[in-house]
Design an enzyme around this catalytic site. Structure first.
Site, PDB file in Angstrom:
ATOM      1  N   GLY A 142     -41.808  12.269  38.764  1.00  0.00           N
ATOM      2  CA  GLY A 142     -41.706  13.663  39.178  1.00  0.00           C
ATOM      3  C   GLY A 142     -40.499  13.939  40.036  1.00  0.00           C
ATOM      4  O   GLY A 142     -40.150  15.100  40.267  1.00  0.00           O
ATOM      5  N   ILE A 150     -33.336  13.689  39.959  1.00  0.00           N
ATOM      6  CA  ILE A 150     -32.114  12.951  40.244  1.00  0.00           C
ATOM      7  C   ILE A 150     -30.928  13.766  39.738  1.00  0.00           C
ATOM      8  O   ILE A 150     -30.979  14.302  38.625  1.00  0.00           O
ATOM      9  CB  ILE A 150     -32.166  11.549  39.592  1.00  0.00           C
ATOM     10  CG1 ILE A 150     -30.839  10.794  39.744  1.00  0.00           C
ATOM     11  CG2 ILE A 150     -32.547  11.633  38.123  1.00  0.00           C
ATOM     12  CD1 ILE A 150     -30.915   9.347  39.264  1.00  0.00           C
ATOM     13  N   PRO A 151     -29.873  13.933  40.534  1.00  0.00           N
ATOM     14  CA  PRO A 151     -28.703  14.684  40.069  1.00  0.00           C
ATOM     15  C   PRO A 151     -28.160  14.122  38.761  1.00  0.00           C
ATOM     16  O   PRO A 151     -28.096  12.908  38.564  1.00  0.00           O
ATOM     17  CB  PRO A 151     -27.707  14.525  41.217  1.00  0.00           C
ATOM     18  CG  PRO A 151     -28.567  14.307  42.426  1.00  0.00           C
ATOM     19  CD  PRO A 151     -29.726  13.495  41.936  1.00  0.00           C
ATOM     20  N   GLY A 183     -23.268  11.314  38.880  1.00  0.00           N
ATOM     21  CA  GLY A 183     -23.059  10.611  40.135  1.00  0.00           C
ATOM     22  C   GLY A 183     -21.634  10.114  40.237  1.00  0.00           C
ATOM     23  O   GLY A 183     -20.850  10.215  39.279  1.00  0.00           O
ATOM     24  N   LEU A 184     -21.302   9.580  41.388  1.00  0.00           N
ATOM     25  CA  LEU A 184     -19.993   8.961  41.599  1.00  0.00           C
ATOM     26  C   LEU A 184     -20.171   7.456  41.636  1.00  0.00           C
ATOM     27  O   LEU A 184     -20.941   6.934  42.445  1.00  0.00           O
ATOM     28  CB  LEU A 184     -19.364   9.431  42.908  1.00  0.00           C
ATOM     29  CG  LEU A 184     -17.960   8.853  43.174  1.00  0.00           C
ATOM     30  CD1 LEU A 184     -16.916   9.622  42.368  1.00  0.00           C
ATOM     31  CD2 LEU A 184     -17.622   8.897  44.657  1.00  0.00           C
ATOM     32  N   GLY A 185     -19.477   6.746  40.758  1.00  0.00           N
ATOM     33  CA  GLY A 185     -19.466   5.298  40.821  1.00  0.00           C
ATOM     34  C   GLY A 185     -18.602   4.813  41.975  1.00  0.00           C
ATOM     35  O   GLY A 185     -17.697   5.524  42.429  1.00  0.00           O
ATOM     36  N   ASP A 206     -23.547   5.969  43.417  1.00  0.00           N
ATOM     37  CA  ASP A 206     -24.014   4.710  42.845  1.00  0.00           C
ATOM     38  C   ASP A 206     -23.283   3.545  43.501  1.00  0.00           C
ATOM     39  O   ASP A 206     -22.065   3.394  43.329  1.00  0.00           O
ATOM     40  CB  ASP A 206     -23.768   4.700  41.329  1.00  0.00           C
ATOM     41  CG  ASP A 206     -24.292   3.435  40.682  1.00  0.00           C
ATOM     42  OD1 ASP A 206     -25.512   3.350  40.451  1.00  0.00           O
ATOM     43  OD2 ASP A 206     -23.480   2.524  40.403  1.00  0.00           O
ATOM     44  N   TYR A 221     -20.023  -4.968  45.038  1.00  0.00           N
ATOM     45  CA  TYR A 221     -18.760  -4.243  45.136  1.00  0.00           C
ATOM     46  C   TYR A 221     -18.043  -4.519  46.452  1.00  0.00           C
ATOM     47  O   TYR A 221     -16.849  -4.249  46.576  1.00  0.00           O
ATOM     48  CB  TYR A 221     -18.975  -2.737  44.971  1.00  0.00           C
ATOM     49  CG  TYR A 221     -19.615  -2.321  43.670  1.00  0.00           C
ATOM     50  CD1 TYR A 221     -19.659  -3.179  42.571  1.00  0.00           C
ATOM     51  CD2 TYR A 221     -20.187  -1.067  43.525  1.00  0.00           C
ATOM     52  CE1 TYR A 221     -20.259  -2.803  41.384  1.00  0.00           C
ATOM     53  CE2 TYR A 221     -20.790  -0.671  42.335  1.00  0.00           C
ATOM     54  CZ  TYR A 221     -20.830  -1.546  41.272  1.00  0.00           C
ATOM     55  OH  TYR A 221     -21.429  -1.162  40.096  1.00  0.00           O
ATOM     56  N   LYS A 231     -27.926  -2.107  44.208  1.00  0.00           N
ATOM     57  CA  LYS A 231     -28.346  -3.117  43.236  1.00  0.00           C
ATOM     58  C   LYS A 231     -28.384  -4.500  43.882  1.00  0.00           C
ATOM     59  O   LYS A 231     -27.542  -4.821  44.726  1.00  0.00           O
ATOM     60  CB  LYS A 231     -27.370  -3.152  42.053  1.00  0.00           C
ATOM     61  CG  LYS A 231     -27.060  -1.790  41.443  1.00  0.00           C
ATOM     62  CD  LYS A 231     -26.000  -1.889  40.361  1.00  0.00           C
ATOM     63  CE  LYS A 231     -25.514  -0.512  39.925  1.00  0.00           C
ATOM     64  NZ  LYS A 231     -24.594   0.091  40.907  1.00  0.00           N
ATOM     65  N   HIS A 274     -29.129  -5.789  39.041  1.00  0.00           N
ATOM     66  CA  HIS A 274     -27.787  -5.525  38.508  1.00  0.00           C
ATOM     67  C   HIS A 274     -27.586  -6.146  37.123  1.00  0.00           C
ATOM     68  O   HIS A 274     -27.024  -5.517  36.217  1.00  0.00           O
ATOM     69  CB  HIS A 274     -26.739  -6.055  39.493  1.00  0.00           C
ATOM     70  CG  HIS A 274     -25.427  -5.361  39.406  1.00  0.00           C
ATOM     71  ND1 HIS A 274     -24.583  -5.198  40.492  1.00  0.00           N
ATOM     72  CD2 HIS A 274     -24.780  -4.776  38.371  1.00  0.00           C
ATOM     73  CE1 HIS A 274     -23.496  -4.543  40.112  1.00  0.00           C
ATOM     74  NE2 HIS A 274     -23.585  -4.288  38.835  1.00  0.00           N
TER      75      HIS A 274
END
Length: 342
Positions: free
Chosen positions: A24, A27-28, A31-33, A61, A66, A95, A126
């Site tokens: 329910g 979520i937009p 997104g921006l990675g 995200d 990273y 992740k 991931h």
């Protein structure tokens, strides 16, 4: 407000399409990675997050591997302290990396500490392989400690993911870089179903069967490399790779709309039903990507044309996760419909 101001060119976040998950929650729809590859510094990526939020992005995200979550966390701290954006207006993913499959809560808590957040909206496994390349190390070659996917091991990791939901550390859990056979086993054996699956999706790699499987099972696809990832690491490039933004269908539609071909790829992704997470450190690019979601849509005929442009060209092949010599990257992806044995 610590260097944060709403841009005069901002898109109203409420106007950006949203997807409803099986829980329910909304979520937009873009997104921006934040995978800066080896081409951008951690500070440049953090600055892009600040800039993206200022123009209307609300979905970011992230991932521990990273190596930039601590820099991004300072951006979140500054912006939330300023009060112009509230925490419940943001959707933040992270992740667990391959070397932490046996210590999922430790990994999650470190990401929360680095991101300076109390909870994550979505936490993903991931890769389904317990490959022991640690964040920050050389991942250009196969690790001597690489191991294949095994259902029992993956389910041990998933039980830990479920415990994160129970503890309130994350709101939703999901997967990434999966295949239909692996997902079938997960859905059979899980207690908490994955809300999302992050997967490579772009016009030249549409994964129609897996995409449909996710939709049919109420798993929201999140698409990385949505424009073909031109800034991906050199190690992930092959001579056989095709270029989405040079596809004649994409180019012709871009000319009609008077936009860059990348914008067409983003429009296609949103209209198809996946959530693209394009990466860019350039304000004109991440703004145009966001604006594409609220401007003139592609026609039904254009959507059909793009569906026929699929070239089954996987860009992120995952060679470094192979677990023994004389294997092909196809062994990671169950291309014959069955899980490759160890």
């Amino acid at each position: 407000m610590s260097g944060f101001n709403v841009s005069a060119d901002a898109v109203d976040p409420e106007a950006v399409p949203k997807k409803k998950l099986y829980t329910g929650a909304e979520i937009p729809g873009i997104g921006l990675g934040t995978f800066g590859s080896d081409r951008f510094t951690h500070n440049e990526v953090a600055d892009s997050v600040r800039g993206a939020l200022s123009v209307g992005y609300r979905h970011i995200d992230c991932a521990s591997v990273y190596g930039n979550e601590d820099r991004i966390g300072q951006v979140f701290k500054d912006i939330l302290a300023g009060g112009l954006i509230k925490r419940d207006e943001l959707w933040i993913n992270s992740k667990v990396w391959n070397d932490m499959h046996e210590r999922v809560e430790e990994s999650c808590r470190q990401s929360l500490k680095d991101l300076q957040l109390d909870y994550l909206d979505l936490y993903l496994v991931h890769w389904p392989f317990p490959n022991y390349h640690a964040p920050g190390c050389d991942i250009t070659s196969r690790s001597p400690d690489a191991k294949p996917y095994r259902r029992e091991n993956f389910m041990d990791t998933w039980r830990q993911m479920e415990s994160l939901v129970d503890a309130g550390l994350v709101r939703h859990i999901g997967t990434s870089n999966m295949t239909i056979p692996k997902m079938q086993l997960l859905l059979r054996d899980c207690r908490i179903r994955p809300a999302c699956n992050e997967m490579e999706l772009h016009p030249h790699f549409q994964q129609p069967e897996f995409f449909a499987y996710c939709i049919d099972n109420e798993i929201q696809p999140i698409g990385f490399c949505p424009i073909g990832s031109p800034t991906r690491p050199d190690r992930d490039k092959a001579q056989s790779d095709t270029v989405d933004i040079q596809d004649p269908v994409i180019v012709r539609i871009a000319q009609r709309l008077n936009v860059h071909p990348a914008v067409v790829c983003i429009k296609w992704a949103v209209q198809r039903g996946q959530i693209p997470i394009p990466f860019s450190v350039y304000p004109n690019e991440y703004l145009s990507n966001l604006r594409s979601t609220v401007t003139e849509p592609l026609t039904d005929e254009e959507m059909r044309e793009i569906s026929k442009a699929d070239k089954n060209c996987r860009l992120i092949k995952g060679d470094v996760f192979l677990w023994k010599d004389n294997q092909s990257w196809e062994d990671l992806w169950d291309v014959d419909g069955h899980i490759t044995p160890a």
